[in-house]
Every structure is written in structure tokens, then in C-alpha cells.
Scaffold this motif. Sequence first.
Motif, PDB file in Angstrom:
ATOM      1  N   ALA A 114      61.614   3.741  66.507  1.00 52.06           N
ATOM      2  CA  ALA A 114      62.770   2.997  66.999  1.00 52.06           C
ATOM      3  C   ALA A 114      64.014   3.882  67.034  1.00 52.06           C
ATOM      4  CB  ALA A 114      63.016   1.769  66.128  1.00 52.06           C
ATOM      5  N   ALA A 115      64.152   4.759  66.036  1.00 51.35           N
ATOM      6  CA  ALA A 115      65.303   5.666  66.011  1.00 51.35           C
ATOM      7  C   ALA A 115      65.306   6.577  67.229  1.00 51.35           C
ATOM      8  CB  ALA A 115      65.287   6.493  64.730  1.00 51.35           C
ATOM      9  N   LYS A 116      64.137   7.049  67.624  1.00 47.59           N
ATOM     10  CA  LYS A 116      64.056   7.889  68.821  1.00 47.59           C
ATOM     11  C   LYS A 116      64.412   7.095  70.070  1.00 47.59           C
ATOM     12  CE  LYS A 116      60.592  11.007  66.849  1.00 47.59           C
ATOM     13  NZ  LYS A 116      59.186  11.484  66.926  1.00 47.59           N
ATOM     14  N   ARG A 117      63.984   5.842  70.123  1.00 49.60           N
ATOM     15  CA  ARG A 117      64.337   4.984  71.258  1.00 49.60           C
ATOM     16  C   ARG A 117      65.850   4.738  71.306  1.00 49.60           C
ATOM     17  NH1 ARG A 117      60.903   3.176  75.364  1.00 49.60           N
ATOM     18  NH2 ARG A 117      61.784   1.075  75.215  1.00 49.60           N
ATOM     19  N   TYR A 118      66.459   4.658  70.137  1.00 48.09           N
ATOM     20  CA  TYR A 118      67.910   4.466  70.052  1.00 48.09           C
ATOM     21  C   TYR A 118      68.642   5.678  70.614  1.00 48.09           C
ATOM     22  CZ  TYR A 118      72.524   4.131  67.828  1.00 48.09           C
ATOM     23  OH  TYR A 118      73.872   4.106  67.590  1.00 48.09           O
ATOM     24  N   GLY A 119      68.045   6.856  70.428  1.00 46.40           N
ATOM     25  CA  GLY A 119      68.652   8.060  70.969  1.00 46.40           C
ATOM     26  C   GLY A 119      69.274   8.968  69.934  1.00 46.40           C
ATOM     27  N   VAL A 120      68.596   9.128  68.787  1.00 49.20           N
ATOM     28  CA  VAL A 120      69.095  10.071  67.799  1.00 49.20           C
ATOM     29  C   VAL A 120      68.810  11.499  68.268  1.00 49.20           C
ATOM     30  CG1 VAL A 120      68.751   8.440  65.902  1.00 49.20           C
ATOM     31  CG2 VAL A 120      66.944  10.090  66.457  1.00 49.20           C
ATOM     32  N   ILE A 121      69.512  12.441  67.671  1.00 46.23           N
ATOM     33  CA  ILE A 121      69.314  13.862  67.979  1.00 46.23           C
ATOM     34  C   ILE A 121      68.595  14.475  66.798  1.00 46.23           C
ATOM     35  CG2 ILE A 121      70.467  16.049  68.456  1.00 46.23           C
ATOM     36  CD1 ILE A 121      72.783  14.388  69.651  1.00 46.23           C
ATOM     37  N   VAL A 122      67.375  14.916  67.012  1.00 51.74           N
ATOM     38  CA  VAL A 122      66.547  15.415  65.909  1.00 51.74           C
ATOM     39  C   VAL A 122      66.866  16.878  65.649  1.00 51.74           C
ATOM     40  CG1 VAL A 122      64.195  15.781  65.091  1.00 51.74           C
ATOM     41  CG2 VAL A 122      64.733  13.788  66.522  1.00 51.74           C
ATOM     42  N   VAL A 123      67.101  17.196  64.369  1.00 56.20           N
ATOM     43  CA  VAL A 123      67.367  18.579  63.984  1.00 56.20           C
ATOM     44  C   VAL A 123      66.265  19.038  63.039  1.00 56.20           C
ATOM     45  CG1 VAL A 123      68.881  17.836  62.080  1.00 56.20           C
ATOM     46  CG2 VAL A 123      69.045  20.172  62.956  1.00 56.20           C
ATOM     47  N   ASP A 124      65.762  20.220  63.320  1.00 51.87           N
ATOM     48  CA  ASP A 124      64.722  20.835  62.503  1.00 51.87           C
ATOM     49  C   ASP A 124      65.400  21.811  61.550  1.00 51.87           C
ATOM     50  OD1 ASP A 124      62.611  22.199  61.395  1.00 51.87           O
ATOM     51  OD2 ASP A 124      61.510  22.421  63.277  1.00 51.87           O
ATOM     52  N   ARG A 125      65.199  21.612  60.253  1.00 54.26           N
ATOM     53  CA  ARG A 125      65.879  22.455  59.275  1.00 54.26           C
ATOM     54  C   ARG A 125      65.445  23.917  59.337  1.00 54.26           C
ATOM     55  NH1 ARG A 125      66.795  19.092  53.632  1.00 54.26           N
ATOM     56  NH2 ARG A 125      68.189  17.528  54.496  1.00 54.26           N
ATOM     57  N   GLU A 126      64.304  24.193  59.969  1.00 56.84           N
ATOM     58  CA  GLU A 126      63.878  25.580  60.093  1.00 56.84           C
ATOM     59  C   GLU A 126      64.738  26.337  61.104  1.00 56.84           C
ATOM     60  OE1 GLU A 126      59.754  25.704  61.005  1.00 56.84           O
ATOM     61  OE2 GLU A 126      59.136  24.769  59.103  1.00 56.84           O
ATOM     62  N   ALA A 127      65.468  25.564  61.927  1.00 55.19           N
ATOM     63  CA  ALA A 127      66.446  26.144  62.864  1.00 55.19           C
ATOM     64  C   ALA A 127      65.818  27.188  63.783  1.00 55.19           C
ATOM     65  CB  ALA A 127      67.619  26.754  62.096  1.00 55.19           C
ATOM     66  N   SER A 128      64.633  26.917  64.286  1.00 53.72           N
ATOM     67  CA  SER A 128      63.995  27.826  65.233  1.00 53.72           C
ATOM     68  C   SER A 128      64.696  27.724  66.577  1.00 53.72           C
ATOM     69  CB  SER A 128      62.513  27.476  65.382  1.00 53.72           C
ATOM     70  OG  SER A 128      62.374  26.187  65.953  1.00 53.72           O
ATOM     71  N   ALA A 129      64.435  28.716  67.438  1.00 51.12           N
ATOM     72  CA  ALA A 129      65.074  28.713  68.754  1.00 51.12           C
ATOM     73  C   ALA A 129      64.658  27.480  69.556  1.00 51.12           C
ATOM     74  CB  ALA A 129      64.712  29.993  69.502  1.00 51.12           C
ATOM     75  N   GLY A 130      63.374  27.115  69.450  1.00 51.18           N
ATOM     76  CA  GLY A 130      62.907  25.934  70.173  1.00 51.18           C
ATOM     77  C   GLY A 130      63.554  24.669  69.672  1.00 51.18           C
ATOM     78  N   ALA A 131      63.723  24.564  68.347  1.00 49.62           N
ATOM     79  CA  ALA A 131      64.349  23.380  67.768  1.00 49.62           C
ATOM     80  C   ALA A 131      65.801  23.271  68.210  1.00 49.62           C
ATOM     81  CB  ALA A 131      64.257  23.437  66.245  1.00 49.62           C
ATOM     82  N   LEU A 132      66.488  24.395  68.275  1.00 48.71           N
ATOM     83  CA  LEU A 132      67.887  24.382  68.706  1.00 48.71           C
ATOM     84  C   LEU A 132      67.998  23.963  70.165  1.00 48.71           C
ATOM     85  CD1 LEU A 132      70.849  24.916  68.102  1.00 48.71           C
ATOM     86  CD2 LEU A 132      70.473  27.330  68.690  1.00 48.71           C
ATOM     87  N   ARG A 133      67.064  24.428  71.003  1.00 50.98           N
ATOM     88  CA  ARG A 133      67.088  24.033  72.416  1.00 50.98           C
ATOM     89  C   ARG A 133      66.855  22.535  72.571  1.00 50.98           C
ATOM     90  NH1 ARG A 133      64.333  29.028  73.136  1.00 50.98           N
ATOM     91  NH2 ARG A 133      62.300  27.964  73.047  1.00 50.98           N
ATOM     92  N   ARG A 134      65.940  21.989  71.769  1.00 48.49           N
ATOM     93  CA  ARG A 134      65.681  20.540  71.841  1.00 48.49           C
ATOM     94  C   ARG A 134      66.903  19.755  71.390  1.00 48.49           C
ATOM     95  NH1 ARG A 134      60.658  22.253  69.838  1.00 48.49           N
ATOM     96  NH2 ARG A 134      61.306  21.767  67.683  1.00 48.49           N
ATOM     97  N   MET A 135      67.577  20.229  70.342  1.00 48.03           N
ATOM     98  CA  MET A 135      68.764  19.545  69.839  1.00 48.03           C
ATOM     99  C   MET A 135      69.863  19.539  70.909  1.00 48.03           C
ATOM    100  SD  MET A 135      71.015  20.280  66.389  1.00 48.03           S
ATOM    101  CE  MET A 135      71.672  21.829  67.007  1.00 48.03           C
ATOM    102  N   LEU A 136      70.058  20.666  71.566  1.00 53.70           N
ATOM    103  CA  LEU A 136      71.085  20.751  72.596  1.00 53.70           C
ATOM    104  C   LEU A 136      70.721  19.900  73.808  1.00 53.70           C
ATOM    105  CD1 LEU A 136      71.926  24.561  72.417  1.00 53.70           C
ATOM    106  CD2 LEU A 136      73.343  22.654  71.627  1.00 53.70           C
ATOM    107  N   ARG A 137      69.434  19.856  74.141  1.00 58.22           N
ATOM    108  CA  ARG A 137      68.993  19.008  75.257  1.00 58.22           C
ATOM    109  C   ARG A 137      69.282  17.547  74.968  1.00 58.22           C
ATOM    110  NH1 ARG A 137      62.940  18.614  75.128  1.00 58.22           N
ATOM    111  NH2 ARG A 137      63.562  17.154  73.494  1.00 58.22           N
ATOM    112  N   ASP A 138      68.962  17.096  73.759  1.00 55.86           N
ATOM    113  CA  ASP A 138      69.215  15.706  73.385  1.00 55.86           C
ATOM    114  C   ASP A 138      70.713  15.413  73.330  1.00 55.86           C
ATOM    115  OD1 ASP A 138      66.490  15.412  73.188  1.00 55.86           O
ATOM    116  OD2 ASP A 138      66.431  15.543  71.001  1.00 55.86           O
ATOM    117  N   ALA A 139      71.483  16.390  72.868  1.00 54.70           N
ATOM    118  CA  ALA A 139      72.931  16.196  72.790  1.00 54.70           C
ATOM    119  C   ALA A 139      73.541  16.064  74.183  1.00 54.70           C
ATOM    120  CB  ALA A 139      73.572  17.358  72.036  1.00 54.70           C
TER     121      ALA A 139
END
Length: 236
Positions: A114-139
Amino acid sequence: MTALRNLLFKLLFYGGSVPIVLTTPISALISWRALVAHTHFWTRWHGWTTRHILRIDQRIEGGRFGDMAFGGAPVLYAAKHQSMYETLELGRMLRNPAIVMKQELTDIPVWGWAAKRYGVIVVDREASAGALRRMLRDARAALAAKRSILIFPEGTRVEPGEQPELRAGFAGLYQMLKIPVVPVAIDSGLVWPKHGPKVPGTVTFRFGDPIPPGLPREEAERRVHAAINALDVPRG
């Protein structure tokens, strides 16, 4: 009396939260607006129980909320995080911001979906390049929907007096999104401690002066760190 209030709060708030959370997927399947209304019902239940049972109230300082000062244009809210209290209250107070949330929370059955449906921005604590790209895409998707973004830049809940450095996710969003930052100082840990019973009192939300986009990373982080800790009382 404090112990009794805490016990009653647990019974009522968490007991009432179970059916609310379990029925969230129904609202999520209807529409995003239905999901938002469902979420607001939960946060209002939280507000009622904290106010009337725990005797915890709130006050807001700093004038209008940041995005209102910009004609409703989205902003990046950067808030202090000392308790669960502000995670629920800010969602309603700031009119449905996209909240930056650690991945572990979105893995919780039912609620995470439900949180994903709401539109949260998921952050991966490992801070990989792929995770950062996904965070920016969602933002960017949140901004396209004219939603502000809420981040707890220190990355985790801390006790009063603790002022850790800001996590890299904040700098990434600040530099790439190029929108104003509104810092929010919060002192909820004084009444809602990380360990021990909750006590009556008032939680202050202090909205600081907007920080413009385009500043050097070090200056932006310094100004945000100082502003979100403006209510913090270091332990002697």
C-alpha cells in the motif's frame, strides 16, 4: 498514571490500527484518492489517541508551510526524526508528500504494498548507483504529480541531543531536483522517547526559512543540519 496512559494508548491505537492497515489494500485498489483518505483516517486516529490519551499536543512555528509560500509548488522538506509521532503527523500536515522511506519498511506484507501505491520514495541504505537512480526517478515522478517530498536527512530516528551527519540521499535529491528545501525542526523525543514511556507535553514543529537550490553541497548540508536541530537540547 503515565503507565496507565501508555497501556491504554497501546490498546486503542495499535488495536484500532490493525483493521485500518489490513483494509488499506481495498482503498488502494479503488483509487489513489481513496488511499489518501484512508491514510488520513489512520493519522487522525493517531492524533486523537495521542492528544486525548497520552496528553501530547502539538504547535507549529515558522508561519506557513514551505510549499504554500511558493504558490503551492513542490518543495523538499527535510525534517528531524525523533519518534514515530512525526512520521504520521507530517504526512497529513504537509498534504500528502512523497515520503523517502527505507526499503525494509516497504517489504512489510500488505502495508508495504500500500505504501508503494501511495507513492513513497524507496531508499536503499547501500546507496548503490542503481538505488540512487531509482530514488531520483521516483522523486521526479512525485514532482510531476505536483507533490512535495519529505525526507529525514539524518537517516534514522535519534534521541534528543544526537545530531548525526546527513546521509548522502539528501544531497543527491537536493542537487538533482533543484527545488527549495524547507527544514523542519522537531522535538518529539522529549515526550516520545526512543526508550521508556511517553509523557504528556507539546511537540513543536518549527519550519525554517527556505534554502534555495543551487548551493554548494557543503553549504546546503550545513544550513539544513543547523535548522533541523534548532530545537535540539544537547545532553549535559
